[in-house]
Design a protein around this motif. Structure first.
Motif, PDB file in Angstrom:
ATOM      1  N   LEU A  24       0.847  -1.204   0.000  1.00 25.84           N
ATOM      2  CA  LEU A  24       0.000   0.000   0.000  1.00 25.84           C
ATOM      3  C   LEU A  24       0.882   1.254   0.000  1.00 25.84           C
ATOM      4  CD1 LEU A  24      -2.704  -1.145   2.592  1.00 25.84           C
ATOM      5  CD2 LEU A  24      -2.745  -1.354   0.095  1.00 25.84           C
ATOM      6  N   ASP A  25       2.037   1.149   0.667  1.00 19.48           N
ATOM      7  CA  ASP A  25       2.939   2.304   0.756  1.00 19.48           C
ATOM      8  C   ASP A  25       3.452   2.746  -0.617  1.00 19.48           C
ATOM      9  OD1 ASP A  25       2.623   2.373   3.459  1.00 19.48           O
ATOM     10  OD2 ASP A  25       4.512   1.355   3.930  1.00 19.48           O
ATOM     11  N   VAL A  26       3.460   1.813  -1.571  1.00 23.02           N
ATOM     12  CA  VAL A  26       3.952   2.136  -2.917  1.00 23.02           C
ATOM     13  C   VAL A  26       3.186   3.326  -3.492  1.00 23.02           C
ATOM     14  CG1 VAL A  26       3.945   1.258  -5.311  1.00 23.02           C
ATOM     15  CG2 VAL A  26       4.772  -0.200  -3.455  1.00 23.02           C
ATOM     16  N   PHE A  27       1.903   3.435  -3.148  1.00 30.66           N
ATOM     17  CA  PHE A  27       1.065   4.448  -3.797  1.00 30.66           C
ATOM     18  C   PHE A  27       1.388   5.882  -3.368  1.00 30.66           C
ATOM     19  CE2 PHE A  27      -1.507   0.569  -4.225  1.00 30.66           C
ATOM     20  CZ  PHE A  27      -1.646   0.580  -5.597  1.00 30.66           C
ATOM     21  N   GLY A  28       1.778   6.067  -2.116  1.00 31.96           N
ATOM     22  CA  GLY A  28       2.110   7.422  -1.670  1.00 31.96           C
ATOM     23  C   GLY A  28       0.884   8.261  -1.382  1.00 31.96           C
ATOM     24  N   ASN A  29       1.121   9.552  -1.052  1.00 33.69           N
ATOM     25  CA  ASN A  29       0.003  10.358  -0.541  1.00 33.69           C
ATOM     26  C   ASN A  29      -0.885  10.975  -1.622  1.00 33.69           C
ATOM     27  OD1 ASN A  29       1.761  12.220  -1.426  1.00 33.69           O
ATOM     28  ND2 ASN A  29       2.393  12.937   0.617  1.00 33.69           N
ATOM     29  N   GLN A  30      -0.584  10.702  -2.878  1.00 31.12           N
ATOM     30  CA  GLN A  30      -1.475  11.181  -3.948  1.00 31.12           C
ATOM     31  C   GLN A  30      -2.623  10.195  -4.195  1.00 31.12           C
ATOM     32  OE1 GLN A  30      -1.457  14.243  -5.593  1.00 31.12           O
ATOM     33  NE2 GLN A  30      -0.114  14.492  -3.811  1.00 31.12           N
ATOM     34  N   TYR A  31      -2.695   9.175  -3.372  1.00 32.53           N
ATOM     35  CA  TYR A  31      -3.721   8.147  -3.576  1.00 32.53           C
ATOM     36  C   TYR A  31      -4.620   8.038  -2.361  1.00 32.53           C
ATOM     37  CZ  TYR A  31      -1.449   6.392  -7.772  1.00 32.53           C
ATOM     38  OH  TYR A  31      -0.937   6.269  -9.041  1.00 32.53           O
ATOM     39  N   GLU A  32      -5.902   7.786  -2.637  1.00 33.87           N
ATOM     40  CA  GLU A  32      -6.828   7.500  -1.549  1.00 33.87           C
ATOM     41  C   GLU A  32      -7.138   6.005  -1.587  1.00 33.87           C
ATOM     42  OE1 GLU A  32     -11.326   8.626  -0.028  1.00 33.87           O
ATOM     43  OE2 GLU A  32     -10.695   9.175  -2.048  1.00 33.87           O
ATOM     44  N   MET A  33      -7.010   5.335  -0.449  1.00 34.83           N
ATOM     45  CA  MET A  33      -7.277   3.900  -0.399  1.00 34.83           C
ATOM     46  C   MET A  33      -8.668   3.680   0.188  1.00 34.83           C
ATOM     47  SD  MET A  33      -4.334   3.166  -1.587  1.00 34.83           S
ATOM     48  CE  MET A  33      -4.454   1.402  -1.659  1.00 34.83           C
ATOM     49  N   ILE A  34      -9.484   2.899  -0.502  1.00 35.31           N
ATOM     50  CA  ILE A  34     -10.843   2.642  -0.017  1.00 35.31           C
ATOM     51  C   ILE A  34     -11.130   1.136  -0.079  1.00 35.31           C
ATOM     52  CG2 ILE A  34     -11.755   4.908  -0.704  1.00 35.31           C
ATOM     53  CD1 ILE A  34     -12.971   3.512  -3.188  1.00 35.31           C
ATOM     54  N   THR A  35     -12.145   0.702   0.635  1.00 34.43           N
ATOM     55  CA  THR A  35     -12.552  -0.708   0.520  1.00 34.43           C
ATOM     56  C   THR A  35     -13.905  -0.818  -0.183  1.00 34.43           C
ATOM     57  OG1 THR A  35     -13.442  -0.573   2.756  1.00 34.43           O
ATOM     58  CG2 THR A  35     -11.261  -1.563   2.524  1.00 34.43           C
ATOM     59  N   GLU A  36     -14.618   0.304  -0.300  1.00 38.31           N
ATOM     60  CA  GLU A  36     -15.894   0.319  -1.032  1.00 38.31           C
ATOM     61  C   GLU A  36     -16.009   1.631  -1.780  1.00 38.31           C
ATOM     62  OE1 GLU A  36     -19.305  -0.311   1.429  1.00 38.31           O
ATOM     63  OE2 GLU A  36     -18.600  -2.315   1.988  1.00 38.31           O
ATOM     64  N   GLY A  37     -16.735   1.610  -2.913  1.00 35.17           N
ATOM     65  CA  GLY A  37     -16.969   2.867  -3.621  1.00 35.17           C
ATOM     66  C   GLY A  37     -16.355   2.866  -5.001  1.00 35.17           C
ATOM     67  N   GLU A  38     -16.287   4.032  -5.619  1.00 37.80           N
ATOM     68  CA  GLU A  38     -15.805   4.151  -6.994  1.00 37.80           C
ATOM     69  C   GLU A  38     -14.307   4.397  -7.002  1.00 37.80           C
ATOM     70  OE1 GLU A  38     -18.037   6.638  -9.533  1.00 37.80           O
ATOM     71  OE2 GLU A  38     -19.693   5.220  -9.386  1.00 37.80           O
ATOM     72  N   ALA A  39     -13.592   3.526  -7.675  1.00 33.41           N
ATOM     73  CA  ALA A  39     -12.132   3.639  -7.658  1.00 33.41           C
ATOM     74  C   ALA A  39     -11.582   3.663  -9.078  1.00 33.41           C
ATOM     75  CB  ALA A  39     -11.545   2.462  -6.895  1.00 33.41           C
ATOM     76  N   ASP A  40     -10.355   4.188  -9.215  1.00 30.84           N
ATOM     77  CA  ASP A  40      -9.669   4.124 -10.517  1.00 30.84           C
ATOM     78  C   ASP A  40      -9.036   2.754 -10.713  1.00 30.84           C
ATOM     79  OD1 ASP A  40      -9.793   7.029 -11.345  1.00 30.84           O
ATOM     80  OD2 ASP A  40      -8.900   7.203  -9.348  1.00 30.84           O
ATOM     81  N   GLY A  41      -8.580   2.176  -9.601  1.00 36.99           N
ATOM     82  CA  GLY A  41      -7.911   0.885  -9.693  1.00 36.99           C
ATOM     83  C   GLY A  41      -8.344  -0.031  -8.562  1.00 36.99           C
ATOM     84  N   ILE A  42      -8.274  -1.327  -8.827  1.00 36.33           N
ATOM     85  CA  ILE A  42      -8.622  -2.316  -7.798  1.00 36.33           C
ATOM     86  C   ILE A  42      -7.399  -3.189  -7.541  1.00 36.33           C
ATOM     87  CG2 ILE A  42     -10.023  -4.391  -7.346  1.00 36.33           C
ATOM     88  CD1 ILE A  42     -12.341  -3.045  -8.752  1.00 36.33           C
ATOM     89  N   LEU A  43      -7.145  -3.444  -6.275  1.00 33.91           N
ATOM     90  CA  LEU A  43      -6.024  -4.295  -5.871  1.00 33.91           C
ATOM     91  C   LEU A  43      -6.601  -5.440  -5.047  1.00 33.91           C
ATOM     92  CD1 LEU A  43      -2.909  -4.545  -5.737  1.00 33.91           C
ATOM     93  CD2 LEU A  43      -2.935  -2.988  -3.797  1.00 33.91           C
ATOM     94  N   LEU A  44      -6.250  -6.684  -5.406  1.00 33.04           N
ATOM     95  CA  LEU A  44      -6.863  -7.812  -4.694  1.00 33.04           C
ATOM     96  C   LEU A  44      -5.961  -9.033  -4.722  1.00 33.04           C
ATOM     97  CD1 LEU A  44      -9.561  -9.603  -6.867  1.00 33.04           C
ATOM     98  CD2 LEU A  44      -7.751  -8.197  -7.826  1.00 33.04           C
ATOM     99  N   ARG A  45      -6.374 -10.039  -3.925  1.00 33.36           N
ATOM    100  CA  ARG A  45      -5.740 -11.357  -4.001  1.00 33.36           C
ATOM    101  C   ARG A  45      -6.790 -12.326  -4.563  1.00 33.36           C
ATOM    102  NH1 ARG A  45      -2.101 -12.342   1.354  1.00 33.36           N
ATOM    103  NH2 ARG A  45      -2.021 -14.413   0.434  1.00 33.36           N
ATOM    104  N   SER A  46      -7.387 -13.161  -3.698  1.00 35.87           N
ATOM    105  CA  SER A  46      -8.303 -14.192  -4.225  1.00 35.87           C
ATOM    106  C   SER A  46      -9.777 -13.785  -4.191  1.00 35.87           C
ATOM    107  CB  SER A  46      -8.146 -15.486  -3.430  1.00 35.87           C
ATOM    108  OG  SER A  46      -6.910 -16.071  -3.711  1.00 35.87           O
ATOM    109  N   PHE A  47     -10.080 -12.542  -3.849  1.00 36.93           N
ATOM    110  CA  PHE A  47     -11.483 -12.117  -3.741  1.00 36.93           C
ATOM    111  C   PHE A  47     -12.241 -12.490  -5.026  1.00 36.93           C
ATOM    112  CE2 PHE A  47     -15.019  -9.250  -4.218  1.00 36.93           C
ATOM    113  CZ  PHE A  47     -15.546  -9.178  -2.933  1.00 36.93           C
ATOM    114  N   PRO A  48     -13.418 -13.155  -4.887  1.00 37.25           N
ATOM    115  CA  PRO A  48     -14.164 -13.538  -6.096  1.00 37.25           C
ATOM    116  C   PRO A  48     -14.900 -12.331  -6.700  1.00 37.25           C
ATOM    117  CG  PRO A  48     -15.283 -14.352  -4.126  1.00 37.25           C
ATOM    118  CD  PRO A  48     -14.077 -13.604  -3.648  1.00 37.25           C
ATOM    119  N   MET A  49     -14.469 -11.896  -7.869  1.00 36.78           N
ATOM    120  CA  MET A  49     -15.018 -10.671  -8.466  1.00 36.78           C
ATOM    121  C   MET A  49     -16.135 -10.928  -9.473  1.00 36.78           C
ATOM    122  SD  MET A  49     -11.853  -8.112  -9.229  1.00 36.78           S
ATOM    123  CE  MET A  49     -12.968  -6.851  -9.808  1.00 36.78           C
TER     124      MET A  49
END
Ligand SMILES: NC(=O)C1=CN([C@@H]2O[C@H](COP(=O)(O)OP(=O)(O)OC[C@H]3O[C@@H](n4cnc5c(N)ncnc54)[C@H](O)[C@@H]3O)[C@@H](O)[C@H]2O)C=CC1
Ligand SMILES: O=C(O)C(=O)COP(=O)(O)O
Length: 390
Positions: A15-40
């Motif tokens: 998560l630190d890779v993104f830096g402070n120009q990024y907002e991290m969310i778990t729900e809502g509208e995002a530009d990018g999604i980061l996941l492991r095995s979550f069934p999408m």
């Protein structure tokens, strides 16, 4: 400012890779999604999503085809967790061969017998005699990042190794020991191996790869290892093979209720990639690829679009994800010519039926002209997504 939605726990260094120009969310509208095995597969994808990064190898939990049609770039992290899985396969070879699972469970059951425990241990151990793996034949289906590592280390443990992979990459071929024998078909693996381990992705072609036909061809007493995906094995056929003793053990990283009810199954709770080292490798790699894509449009390690990289120094850039059909680039550049816009640099690459184009344009173009060109390109038949990066 970009927004990243995480669908699984991702280690902090990723998560630190993104830096402070990024907002991290778990729900809502995002530009990018980061996941492991979550069934999408049943998830509604907001129109805001431009890219998805899988911190890991398998992408069968992601609706890749639907993403491609929308121009959403899907990344994975090739090789980043391969060592973790390889070590688990090696551990499992010994776990199954030496009856460790049953032996340990029995030893633990002796708690409470007091001073006679050592005596009981010595008397009972004859039930758990096993085999050594040295000199035995290991068949590896899929010689990618994991399969190749398993092959080389199994040789070091003095096993005889035969591999099957009709699509083996040149890079893997270079890494493989020359002592690894090459199977020309799966039957050669099935008919001759004492141990079989499977390291292929789950796709339509590989679903149910180990089925009744395969089990019938196997040597009696074969031990099977599945650290790839449960659906690669036809469950009811596996049950018969375990009952008849064709398969002595089935070690799986993907237990479900049906498989747990079968005899001689050694279930592991999907721990193949669960090491601190691998979680960090995957998270950092996935985050970097996603960040680079959002900020520059450059693509590395996508499963649905080609690798495309053009050095980025903050110039104005149009990126287009589109079908791999004739005259796409011609039509796009014609719009630029109409507005007398000079192309500073350009690259176009394809992967299967889709392609990706980056066009760098000279600075000084009005924002409304850029928007109008982007809209014209977006409306071209065959274009899936257009971005303007500046
Ligand atoms: N248990 C766990 O935690 C993990 C499981 N995996 C699973 O393992 C799979 C393999 O991972 P990697 O080795 O990193 O992937 P990889 O992409 O490096 O290797 C896959 C290999 O399978 C080969 N292949 C594809 N179809 C085949 C077929 N029909 N027959 C024989 N070979 C075929 C490909 O040519 C490639 O060499 C992943 O797709 C994933 O499902 C991966 C990492 C962790
Ligand atoms: O990388 C893969 O394919 C895996 O199966 C690892 O899954 P995980 O990230 O541990 O949920």
């Amino acid at each position: 400012m970009y927004t990243i939605q995480t669908l699984n726990n991702i280690v902090q260094c990723g998560l630190d890779v993104f830096g402070n120009q990024y907002e991290m969310i778990t729900e809502g509208e995002a530009d990018g999604i980061l996941l492991r095995s979550f069934p999408m597969h049943t998830m509604e994808l907001p129109a805001s999503v431009k890219a998805i990064a899988r911190a890991g190898a398998g992408v069968n939990n992601i609706p890749v085809e639907a993403c491609t049609e929308k121009g959403i770039v899907v990344f994975n992290t090739p090789g980043a967790n391969a060592n973790a899985v390889k070590e688990m396969v090696l551990a499992s070879l010994l776990l199954a061969s030496r009856n460790l699972w049953d032996g340990i469970s029995w030893a633990k059951s002796l708690y409470g017998y007091g001073d006679i425990v050592p005596e009981l241990v010595e008397a009972g151990k004859k039930e758990y005699v096993g085999n050594e793996i040295r000199g035995k034949r290991l068949g590896i289906i899929g010689l990618g990042a994991i399969g190749a590592l398993v092959a080389n280390d199994a040789l070091a443990l003095e096993m005889e190794v035969i591999g099957y992979d009709p699509y083996v990459s040149v890079e893997t071929a270079w890494r493989l020991s020359r002592q690894v024998q090459r199977a020309v078909n799966l039957e050669q693996i099935f008919a001759t191996c004492d141990y079989i381990t499977i390291h292929v992705p789950l796709v339509e072609q590989t679903r149910g790869l180990l089925n009744a036909h395969a089990f019938r061809s196997m040597k009696k007493g074969v031990r099977i290892f599945n650290f790839s995906r449960g659906e690669l094995v036809q469950e009811e056929d596996l049950r018969d093979a375990l009952e008849s003793g064709i398969v002595a053990n089935y070690v799986t990283d993907f237990p479900n209720n049906t498989v747990l009810g079968m005899k001689n199954v050694i279930p592991i709770p999907h721990l193949g990639a669960s090491t601190y080292e691998s979680e960090e490798n995957c998270a950092i790699m996935a985050a970097r690829q996603l960040k680079t894509y959002l900020e520059t449009g450059n693509i590395r390690n996508s499963v649905n679009f080609p690798n495309v990289e053009l050095p980025y120094f903050g110039q104005k850039r149009i990126t287009v994800a589109h079908k791999n059909v004739p005259n796409m680039v011609g039509q796009m550049t014609a719009f630029l010519a109409e507005h007398h816009i000079n192309i500073a640099d350009m690259i176009n690459r394809s992967k299967g039926s889709y392609a990706y184009t980056i066009i760098d344009i000279d600075n000084g173009v009005d924002a409304h002209i850029k928007e109008s060109i982007a809209t014209k390109i977006k409306n071209l038949p065959g274009v899936a997504a257009v971005r303007i990066i500046q």
